[in-house]
Design an enzyme around this catalytic site. Structure first.
Site, PDB file in Angstrom:
ATOM      1  N   SER A  46       0.826  -1.221   0.000  1.00  0.00           N
ATOM      2  CA  SER A  46       0.000   0.000   0.000  1.00  0.00           C
ATOM      3  C   SER A  46       0.857   1.267   0.000  1.00  0.00           C
ATOM      4  O   SER A  46       0.467   2.281  -0.580  1.00  0.00           O
ATOM      5  CB  SER A  46      -0.940  -0.016   1.203  1.00  0.00           C
ATOM      6  OG  SER A  46      -0.212  -0.182   2.402  1.00  0.00           O
ATOM      7  N   THR A  47       2.027   1.236   0.616  1.00  0.00           N
ATOM      8  CA  THR A  47       2.909   2.413   0.597  1.00  0.00           C
ATOM      9  C   THR A  47       3.473   2.593  -0.806  1.00  0.00           C
ATOM     10  O   THR A  47       3.503   3.724  -1.335  1.00  0.00           O
ATOM     11  CB  THR A  47       4.054   2.253   1.624  1.00  0.00           C
ATOM     12  OG1 THR A  47       3.510   1.732   2.848  1.00  0.00           O
ATOM     13  CG2 THR A  47       4.730   3.578   1.901  1.00  0.00           C
ATOM     14  N   ASP A 100      10.827   0.468  -1.852  1.00  0.00           N
ATOM     15  CA  ASP A 100       9.849  -0.513  -1.354  1.00  0.00           C
ATOM     16  C   ASP A 100       9.508  -0.221   0.109  1.00  0.00           C
ATOM     17  O   ASP A 100      10.253   0.469   0.812  1.00  0.00           O
ATOM     18  CB  ASP A 100      10.435  -1.937  -1.482  1.00  0.00           C
ATOM     19  CG  ASP A 100       9.361  -3.017  -1.406  1.00  0.00           C
ATOM     20  OD1 ASP A 100       8.165  -2.676  -1.228  1.00  0.00           O
ATOM     21  OD2 ASP A 100       9.719  -4.201  -1.517  1.00  0.00           O
ATOM     22  N   GLY A 101       8.394  -0.762   0.546  1.00  0.00           N
ATOM     23  CA  GLY A 101       7.958  -0.639   1.937  1.00  0.00           C
ATOM     24  C   GLY A 101       8.563  -1.739   2.797  1.00  0.00           C
ATOM     25  O   GLY A 101       9.435  -2.490   2.364  1.00  0.00           O
ATOM     26  N   LYS A 132       9.974  -8.300   5.554  1.00  0.00           N
ATOM     27  CA  LYS A 132       9.113  -7.997   4.416  1.00  0.00           C
ATOM     28  C   LYS A 132       8.375  -9.269   3.994  1.00  0.00           C
ATOM     29  O   LYS A 132       8.758 -10.357   4.374  1.00  0.00           O
ATOM     30  CB  LYS A 132       9.948  -7.474   3.243  1.00  0.00           C
ATOM     31  CG  LYS A 132      10.556  -6.101   3.524  1.00  0.00           C
ATOM     32  CD  LYS A 132      11.305  -5.533   2.326  1.00  0.00           C
ATOM     33  CE  LYS A 132      10.577  -5.665   1.037  1.00  0.00           C
ATOM     34  NZ  LYS A 132       9.205  -5.117   1.054  1.00  0.00           N
ATOM     35  N   GLU A 144      10.795  -9.279  -4.522  1.00  0.00           N
ATOM     36  CA  GLU A 144      11.318  -8.046  -3.913  1.00  0.00           C
ATOM     37  C   GLU A 144      12.822  -8.179  -3.667  1.00  0.00           C
ATOM     38  O   GLU A 144      13.598  -7.255  -3.929  1.00  0.00           O
ATOM     39  CB  GLU A 144      10.579  -7.756  -2.608  1.00  0.00           C
ATOM     40  CG  GLU A 144       9.143  -7.308  -2.845  1.00  0.00           C
ATOM     41  CD  GLU A 144       8.308  -7.212  -1.570  1.00  0.00           C
ATOM     42  OE1 GLU A 144       7.241  -6.594  -1.647  1.00  0.00           O
ATOM     43  OE2 GLU A 144       8.709  -7.740  -0.529  1.00  0.00           O
TER      44      GLU A 144
END
Ligand code: 5RP
Length: 221
Positions: A30-31, A81-82, A94, A103
């Site tokens: 979502s970020t 990336d978040g 993560k 990722e």
């Protein structure tokens, strides 16, 4: 500010780390969705994106941002990336969005990892958030038993989830990860583990942390 407003704040702030004319690595979550929406405003000034998930690819393409295959680049300057948790040395958990393997692959292509997160993600010790592990289905039960035996964590299968790679996610609760690099190295060697969601070898270079006072920048290199 709400948590989503903090995520939007750091998503926009990450634009400053995008290198003009280059390909940018794009994470998932979502970020990152806020980052992708902001990236659309400078899409003419980048060469495209390498995406870490089908969801991010769809969103990038919906904005007309070209998505390249990872095989088309040797290196990229930055990956954005978040994180589910980040400690004060830039180590992260993560994989809350089940995209951890891709990722880590894109992070591995990048010279710098820019983490974008709201302040709730900053912790002293990783492990309050359940640790995601992508596993080949045949090995899931074996990996869960080994976690309990070696680290004492409580492992369970994430229900109804298949990764973009067709695998399963095991979530491990009750860990206190005092040596993230050692645990990442150990778990990655277990047969059937595709990727563990500890990012210590590929830790953040910098974290843009969304706080009620604005964006706080934590530098780790
Ligand atoms: C996805 C991830 C995400 O970066 C992580 O779950 C954080 O997500 P969000 O930005 O939605 O809080 O690792 O696999």
């Amino acid at each position: 500010m709400t948590q989503d407003e903090l995520k939007a704040l750091v998503g926009r702030a990450a634009l400053e780390h995008v290198v003009e004319g280059s390909v940018v690595g794009v994470g998932t979550g979502s970020t990152v969705n806020h980052f992708i929406d902001a990236l659309a405003s400078i899409k003419a000034r980048i060469a495209g994106a390498i995406s870490s998930s089908d969801k991010s690819t769809e969103r990038l393409q919906s904005h007309g941002i070209p998505v390249l295959d990872a095989a088309q680049v040797e290196r990229i300057p930055v990956y954005i990336d978040g994180a589910d948790e980040i400690d004060r040395l830039g180590h992260m958990i993560k994989g809350g969005g089940a995209a951890l393997t891709r990722e880590k692959i894109v992070a591995d292509l990048a010279d710098r990892f820019v983490c974008i997160a709201d302040e709730s993600k900053l912790v002293d010790t990783l492990g309050s958030y359940p640790l995601p592990v992508e596993v080949i289905p045949m090995a899931a039960a074996q990996v869960m038993r080994r976690f309990a035996a070696v680290y004492g964590g409580e492992a369970s299968l994430r229900q109804g989830v298949r990764t973009d790679n067709g695998n399963l996610i095991v979530d491990v609760r009750g860990l206190s990860i005092t040596d993230p690099l050692a645990m990442e190295t150990e778990v990655n060697q277990w047969p059937g583990v595709v990727c563990v969601g500890i990012f210590a070898r590929h830790r953040a270079s910098v974290c843009l942390l969304g706080t009620a006072q604005g964006v706080r920048t934590l530098k780790f290199d």
